[in-house]
Motif scaffolding. Structure first.
Motif, PDB file in Angstrom:
ATOM      1  N   PRO A 239      -4.317  21.476 141.274  1.00  0.00           N
ATOM      2  CA  PRO A 239      -4.959  21.741 139.838  1.00  0.00           C
ATOM      3  C   PRO A 239      -4.085  22.507 139.083  1.00  0.00           C
ATOM      4  O   PRO A 239      -4.330  22.525 137.565  1.00  0.00           O
ATOM      5  CB  PRO A 239      -6.272  22.623 139.909  1.00  0.00           C
ATOM      6  CG  PRO A 239      -5.945  23.147 141.659  1.00  0.00           C
ATOM      7  CD  PRO A 239      -5.141  22.093 142.274  1.00  0.00           C
ATOM      8  N   GLU A 240      -3.213  23.058 139.326  1.00  0.00           N
ATOM      9  CA  GLU A 240      -2.211  23.943 138.592  1.00  0.00           C
ATOM     10  C   GLU A 240      -1.177  23.084 137.639  1.00  0.00           C
ATOM     11  O   GLU A 240      -0.474  23.643 136.972  1.00  0.00           O
ATOM     12  CB  GLU A 240      -1.307  24.757 139.329  1.00  0.00           C
ATOM     13  CG  GLU A 240      -0.273  24.236 140.300  1.00  0.00           C
ATOM     14  CD  GLU A 240      -0.926  23.986 141.997  1.00  0.00           C
ATOM     15  OE1 GLU A 240      -0.204  24.152 142.853  1.00  0.00           O
ATOM     16  OE2 GLU A 240      -2.311  23.746 142.027  1.00  0.00           O
ATOM     17  N   LEU A 241      -1.261  21.547 137.894  1.00  0.00           N
ATOM     18  CA  LEU A 241      -0.699  20.984 136.888  1.00  0.00           C
ATOM     19  C   LEU A 241      -1.497  20.715 135.683  1.00  0.00           C
ATOM     20  O   LEU A 241      -0.851  20.032 134.696  1.00  0.00           O
ATOM     21  CB  LEU A 241      -0.251  19.452 137.565  1.00  0.00           C
ATOM     22  CG  LEU A 241       0.678  19.814 138.541  1.00  0.00           C
ATOM     23  CD1 LEU A 241       0.950  18.470 139.407  1.00  0.00           C
ATOM     24  CD2 LEU A 241       1.987  20.378 138.292  1.00  0.00           C
ATOM     25  N   ASN A 242      -2.555  20.958 135.579  1.00  0.00           N
ATOM     26  CA  ASN A 242      -3.746  20.608 134.849  1.00  0.00           C
ATOM     27  C   ASN A 242      -4.052  21.901 133.980  1.00  0.00           C
ATOM     28  O   ASN A 242      -5.077  22.694 134.539  1.00  0.00           O
ATOM     29  CB  ASN A 242      -5.013  19.990 135.354  1.00  0.00           C
ATOM     30  CG  ASN A 242      -6.035  19.555 134.460  1.00  0.00           C
ATOM     31  OD1 ASN A 242      -5.637  18.662 133.321  1.00  0.00           O
ATOM     32  ND2 ASN A 242      -7.228  19.938 134.399  1.00  0.00           N
ATOM     33  N   GLY A 243      -3.780  22.173 132.610  1.00  0.00           N
ATOM     34  CA  GLY A 243      -4.404  23.390 131.903  1.00  0.00           C
ATOM     35  C   GLY A 243      -3.003  23.918 130.959  1.00  0.00           C
ATOM     36  O   GLY A 243      -2.119  22.815 130.496  1.00  0.00           O
ATOM     37  N   VAL A 333       1.416  21.763 131.037  1.00  0.00           N
ATOM     38  CA  VAL A 333       2.592  22.108 131.977  1.00  0.00           C
ATOM     39  C   VAL A 333       3.098  21.053 132.620  1.00  0.00           C
ATOM     40  O   VAL A 333       3.594  21.310 133.571  1.00  0.00           O
ATOM     41  CB  VAL A 333       1.960  23.442 132.772  1.00  0.00           C
ATOM     42  CG1 VAL A 333       1.651  24.631 131.967  1.00  0.00           C
ATOM     43  CG2 VAL A 333       0.761  22.661 133.621  1.00  0.00           C
ATOM     44  N   ALA A 334       2.488  19.761 132.488  1.00  0.00           N
ATOM     45  CA  ALA A 334       3.017  18.706 133.066  1.00  0.00           C
ATOM     46  C   ALA A 334       2.903  17.284 132.339  1.00  0.00           C
ATOM     47  O   ALA A 334       1.966  17.296 131.355  1.00  0.00           O
ATOM     48  CB  ALA A 334       2.137  18.455 134.415  1.00  0.00           C
ATOM     49  N   LEU A 335       3.687  16.337 132.543  1.00  0.00           N
ATOM     50  CA  LEU A 335       3.674  15.003 132.195  1.00  0.00           C
ATOM     51  C   LEU A 335       3.802  13.998 133.118  1.00  0.00           C
ATOM     52  O   LEU A 335       4.940  14.134 134.126  1.00  0.00           O
ATOM     53  CB  LEU A 335       4.844  14.898 131.015  1.00  0.00           C
ATOM     54  CG  LEU A 335       5.029  13.585 130.151  1.00  0.00           C
ATOM     55  CD1 LEU A 335       5.077  13.931 128.717  1.00  0.00           C
ATOM     56  CD2 LEU A 335       5.785  12.573 130.879  1.00  0.00           C
ATOM     57  N   VAL A 336       2.997  12.930 133.113  1.00  0.00           N
ATOM     58  CA  VAL A 336       3.416  11.959 133.938  1.00  0.00           C
ATOM     59  C   VAL A 336       3.918  10.797 133.317  1.00  0.00           C
ATOM     60  O   VAL A 336       3.578  10.267 132.442  1.00  0.00           O
ATOM     61  CB  VAL A 336       1.914  11.580 134.751  1.00  0.00           C
ATOM     62  CG1 VAL A 336       2.058  10.415 135.739  1.00  0.00           C
ATOM     63  CG2 VAL A 336       1.684  12.655 135.560  1.00  0.00           C
TER      64      VAL A 336
END
Length: 391
Positions: A239-243, A333-336
């Motif tokens: 979950p730390e990739l989502n926010g 904080v993230a991109l796929v």
């Protein structure tokens, strides 16, 4: 009393132009109501309010350009004293709505004197053509100018009614400058790390082909909905990739709002949010994805779709690109990134055989996660894609 301020509709926005008020002093509003249309370099955005109460004072006039954070209006709470109501001009009779009209027009409030009501798409086209809306007869609700009205009247507008030399609406050059500034800030301030993996798409493609064969053409699923749902579910494990990372603090989002990178026909890029992806069915995602792409390319996005993506998905496979290592869009904080599905040699059961393989990448913020956690996410993503029937 609370303030309704100019929102930051993306990390690359510093100011916006108020092009239309959808409310007047004294109107009751609730969370989710569209109260204004704000123009940015990415087009006209229908802007929602997230307060409940009564509209007090409208502090910014139509046509004004103000910085992000400027107070546009005041909202008086439901328990507060009733807001003063400014006199409105005499309402015009509503013209019958054409059955062929396909663009969205909000319910018509009482018109404000001197303001020409128009849909965001109509306003954008008129601005691009240098036409004055006042010279176009509207056929929409309350006499609002529709996109069809602008298209029909554009050839007959006299030069005297055209706006002098101002460039309004979508501006590819300004958008490119805005994107460049946001990405430069991201690379300068966010310690990126990058991971990638290859995913065997055999089972996903077989299941999708069988599922679509049972459906009517209009109900068939696009391949993109499978990785959309898989990445949202994989975030439950990491979950730390989502926010959002704001003011040296990470705030995890309970819901997964995926910003989908969409190329605009006039050039440039937007990444509005598909909301609550993990909890939606594939059919719901298909419907919402089609709707989002259509509205993004016609300048009819909502402000919430521009401000609350919790992670971004960039699908470059449709352009033929094999790999993408994207730049994170702050404050996310993230991109796929997804590449093109290609037939590659693959070892299965001790044998080498051709398999459809997709390259998947992760760009993430080292202030919030590390390569180990990012690897767990990609592994979870892979496992979910191997069970498409469960998505």
């Amino acid at each position: 009393m609370t303030d309704f301020t100019m929102p930051a509709l993306g990390a690359d926005m510093e100011e916006g132009t108020l092009v239309e008020w959808m409310v007047k002093p004294g109107d009751k509003v609730k969370s989710g109501d569209v109260v204004a249309v704000i123009e940015t370099v990415k087009g006209a955005i229908e802007t929602e309010i997230f307060e409940e109460g009564t509209v007090g004072e409208l502090r910014v006039k139509v046509g004004e350009t103000v910085p992000v954070g400027t107070v546009l209006a005041t909202i008086i709470g439901t328990s507060a004293e009733k807001a003063p109501v400014e006199p409105a001009s005499k309402a015009t009779e509503a013209a019958p709505e054409s059955a062929a009209e396909t663009e969205y027009l909000p319910a018509a409030p009482a018109p404000v004197e001197g303001v020409v009501r128009a849909s965001p798409a109509a306003r954008k086209l008129a601005g691009d053509l240098g036409l004055a809306l006042a010279g176009i007869t509207g056929s929409g609700p309350g006499g609002a100018v529709t996109l069809a009205d602008v298209q029909a009247q554009a050839p007959t507008i006299s030069p005297q009614t055209a706006k002098p030399g101002t460039k309004r609406g979508f501006d590819p050059d300004a958008m490119r400058r805005g994107i460049a500034a946001a990405m430069a800030k991201s690379k300068r301030e966010i310690p990126h790390y990058y991971l990638s993996t290859r995913i065997d798409m055999t089972r996903a493609q077989q299941w999708l082909a069988e599922e679509n064969a049972r459906r009517r053409i209009g109900d068939r699923l696009l391949p993109l909905v499978l990785p959309l749902k898989a990445m949202a579910l994989a975030l439950h494990q990491v979950p730390e990739l989502n926010g959002f990372y704001i003011d040296d603090t990470f705030t995890q989002s309970e819901k997964v709002h995926v910003g989908v990178a969409i190329a605009l026909r006039g050039g440039g890029l937007v990444a509005p949010a598909l909301h609550d992806v993990a909890r939606k069915t594939l059919d719901e995602l298909m419907h919402d994805l089609n709707d989002l792409i259509t509205r993004a390319r016609t300048g009819m996005l909502r402000s919430s779709e521009m401000t609350d993506p919790t992670i971004t998905l960039s699908n470059m496979g449709e352009t033929g690109v094999e790999d993408i290592f994207g730049i994170i869009y702050p404050p996310q904080v993230a991109l796929v990134g997804l590449g093109k599905v290609l037939d590659r040699p693959w070892v299965e059961g001790g044998r080498i055989e051709p398999r459809p393989i997709m390259q998947v990448s992760l760009s993430a913020d080292h202030r919030v996660s590390d390569g180990h956690r990012g690897g767990i996410f990609l592994n979870a993503f892979d496992k979910l894609m191997q069970k498409p029937e469960a998505l």
